[in-house]
Scaffold this motif. Structure first.
Motif, mmCIF file in Angstrom:
data_model
loop_
_atom_site.group_PDB
_atom_site.id
_atom_site.type_symbol
_atom_site.label_atom_id
_atom_site.label_comp_id
_atom_site.label_asym_id
_atom_site.label_seq_id
_atom_site.Cartn_x
_atom_site.Cartn_y
_atom_site.Cartn_z
ATOM 1 N N PRO A 129 18.673 10.319 -4.478
ATOM 2 C CA PRO A 129 17.622 11.052 -5.192
ATOM 3 C C PRO A 129 16.452 11.432 -4.274
ATOM 4 O O PRO A 129 16.247 10.805 -3.229
ATOM 5 N N LEU A 130 15.686 12.428 -4.709
ATOM 6 C CA LEU A 130 14.617 12.994 -3.874
ATOM 7 C C LEU A 130 13.659 11.932 -3.341
ATOM 8 O O LEU A 130 13.282 11.964 -2.167
ATOM 9 N N GLU A 131 13.286 10.966 -4.186
ATOM 10 C CA GLU A 131 12.273 9.994 -3.740
ATOM 11 C C GLU A 131 12.780 9.096 -2.612
ATOM 12 O O GLU A 131 11.999 8.475 -1.912
ATOM 13 N N ARG A 132 14.119 9.054 -2.429
ATOM 14 C CA ARG A 132 14.642 8.239 -1.316
ATOM 15 C C ARG A 132 15.096 9.093 -0.134
ATOM 16 O O ARG A 132 15.774 8.625 0.764
ATOM 17 N N ARG A 133 14.709 10.383 -0.149
ATOM 18 C CA ARG A 133 15.122 11.280 0.940
ATOM 19 C C ARG A 133 13.992 11.487 1.952
ATOM 20 O O ARG A 133 13.923 12.496 2.626
ATOM 21 N N THR A 134 13.094 10.521 2.062
ATOM 22 C CA THR A 134 11.960 10.649 2.994
ATOM 23 C C THR A 134 12.456 10.718 4.440
ATOM 24 O O THR A 134 13.422 10.050 4.815
ATOM 25 N N ALA A 135 11.769 11.549 5.232
ATOM 26 C CA ALA A 135 12.228 11.815 6.604
ATOM 27 C C ALA A 135 11.056 12.363 7.397
ATOM 28 O O ALA A 135 10.024 12.741 6.822
ATOM 29 N N ARG A 136 11.197 12.381 8.714
ATOM 30 C CA ARG A 136 10.142 12.960 9.553
ATOM 31 C C ARG A 136 10.711 13.467 10.860
ATOM 32 O O ARG A 136 11.701 12.919 11.360
ATOM 33 N N PHE A 137 10.090 14.540 11.376
ATOM 34 C CA PHE A 137 10.347 14.925 12.756
ATOM 35 C C PHE A 137 9.455 14.062 13.632
ATOM 36 O O PHE A 137 8.293 13.804 13.297
ATOM 37 N N VAL A 138 10.000 13.634 14.771
ATOM 38 C CA VAL A 138 9.246 12.808 15.719
ATOM 39 C C VAL A 138 9.318 13.468 17.094
ATOM 40 O O VAL A 138 10.371 13.998 17.475
ATOM 41 N N CYS A 139 8.196 13.453 17.803
ATOM 42 C CA CYS A 139 8.193 13.944 19.184
ATOM 43 C C CYS A 139 7.443 12.927 20.050
ATOM 44 O O CYS A 139 6.349 12.502 19.689
ATOM 45 N N VAL A 140 8.050 12.534 21.156
ATOM 46 C CA VAL A 140 7.373 11.658 22.120
ATOM 47 C C VAL A 140 7.274 12.402 23.445
ATOM 48 O O VAL A 140 8.247 13.039 23.879
ATOM 49 N N MET A 141 6.092 12.352 24.048
ATOM 50 C CA MET A 141 5.890 12.989 25.354
ATOM 51 C C MET A 141 5.585 11.934 26.399
ATOM 52 O O MET A 141 4.949 10.913 26.100
ATOM 53 N N ALA A 142 6.008 12.199 27.635
ATOM 54 C CA ALA A 142 5.706 11.297 28.754
ATOM 55 C C ALA A 142 5.250 12.138 29.933
ATOM 56 O O ALA A 142 5.843 13.184 30.232
ATOM 57 N N LEU A 143 4.187 11.678 30.587
ATOM 58 C CA LEU A 143 3.694 12.343 31.798
ATOM 59 C C LEU A 143 3.974 11.427 32.989
ATOM 60 O O LEU A 143 3.519 10.277 33.002
ATOM 61 N N ALA A 144 4.736 11.952 33.954
ATOM 62 C CA ALA A 144 5.043 11.157 35.153
ATOM 63 C C ALA A 144 4.367 11.779 36.365
ATOM 64 O O ALA A 144 4.339 13.003 36.515
#
Ligand code: IMP
Length: 238
Positions: A129-144
């Motif tokens: 059901p919709l209430e259990r379809r929670t999700a997210r885009f994630v982005c991690v950046m690293a500077l070397a």
């Protein structure tokens, strides 16, 4: 730091980051280069990422930043991103781009791969059901920074929250919840109904944002601006 390389072969990402960095940094900020702008670009090799349980967004961003800093002898900014769905224990995660094949390379073009990934995701969530379809885009950046050995000096993270919408057959006539929807973006954009207030509060998918809105609100925009702040603080300390 007078020059910084965006460690990606994707020209859209270079442009997106160039404009975010230019907007966020005052005069005197570093010149932003893409890998393609470097002499000998064709001799650069792409560091190998972990698209399986050994991988994490941060680990992959670090691998890319260090790999390119070693090859270019310049400060390198790399990112890794993907979709986390709570009902699937955080998958597709680091295998987001190859979810339909469990992480295996397909040789398919991006659009075909995106279509297959999206179909698999909706199939895996069948009956949830919709209430259990929670999700997210994630982005991690690293500077070397280059050196012997090169080292990651800063990381940042951004998230973009939503819920995976419903296929028409499961939506019970609630058309505002039906996905896929929207002609913009790429990847899972047409499936994620954004729940952050500035982004539509559950009525718009990520594929229904203009490119400018997406830059401003998305996981990548947030991670990039957090990185710019950290670069500014690092320069002020020196
Ligand atoms: P990468 O960081 O470019 O390798 O992206 C990994 C995968 O995550 C992409 O192929 C997409 O499937 C997914 N992804 C990352 N960012 C987005 C986004 O902004 N919209 C839709 N899908 C995304």
């Amino acid at each position: 730091m007078r020059r910084i390389v965006i460690a990606t072969g994707n020209p859209k990402k270079v442009e997106e980051l160039r404009s975010i960095l230019a907007e966020a940094m005052d005069e005197g900020g570093p010149e932003v280069l893409g890998l393609a702008d470097l002499p000998g670009a064709d001799r650069l090799t792409e560091p190998e990422e972990h698209h399986d349980e050994r991988g994490s967004f941060e680990g992959n961003a670090r691998l890319k930043a260090i790999g390119y800093a070693a090859q270019t002898d310049l400060p390198c900014l790399a990112d890794d991103s993907g979709l986390e769905v709570d009902a699937l224990g955080g998958r597709p995660g680091v295998i987001s781009s190859h979810y339909s094949t469990g992480g295996a390379e397909t040789g398919l073009h991006r659009e075909e791969r995106d279509g297959a990934n999206n179909r698999k995701l909706l199939e895996d969530l069948k009956g949830v059901p919709l209430e259990r379809r929670t999700a997210r885009f994630v982005c991690v950046m690293a500077l070397a920074m280059p050196g012997d050995p090169p080292q990651v000096v800063l990381t940042s993270r951004g998230e973009f929250e939503g819920r995976i919408g419903l296929p028409e057959a499961e939506a019970g006539g609630r058309m505002e919840l039906v996905v896929p929807r929207g002609g913009g973006g790429f990847g899972y954009d047409p499936l994620l109904l954004l729940t952050e207030p500035q982004a539509g509060a559950g009525t718009r998918t990520s594929a229904e944002l203009s490119p400018e809105e997406k830059n401003r609100l998305s996981h990548r925009g947030k991670a990039a601006r957090a990185m710019v702040e950290r670069i500014g603080a690092m320069r002020a300390e020196r």
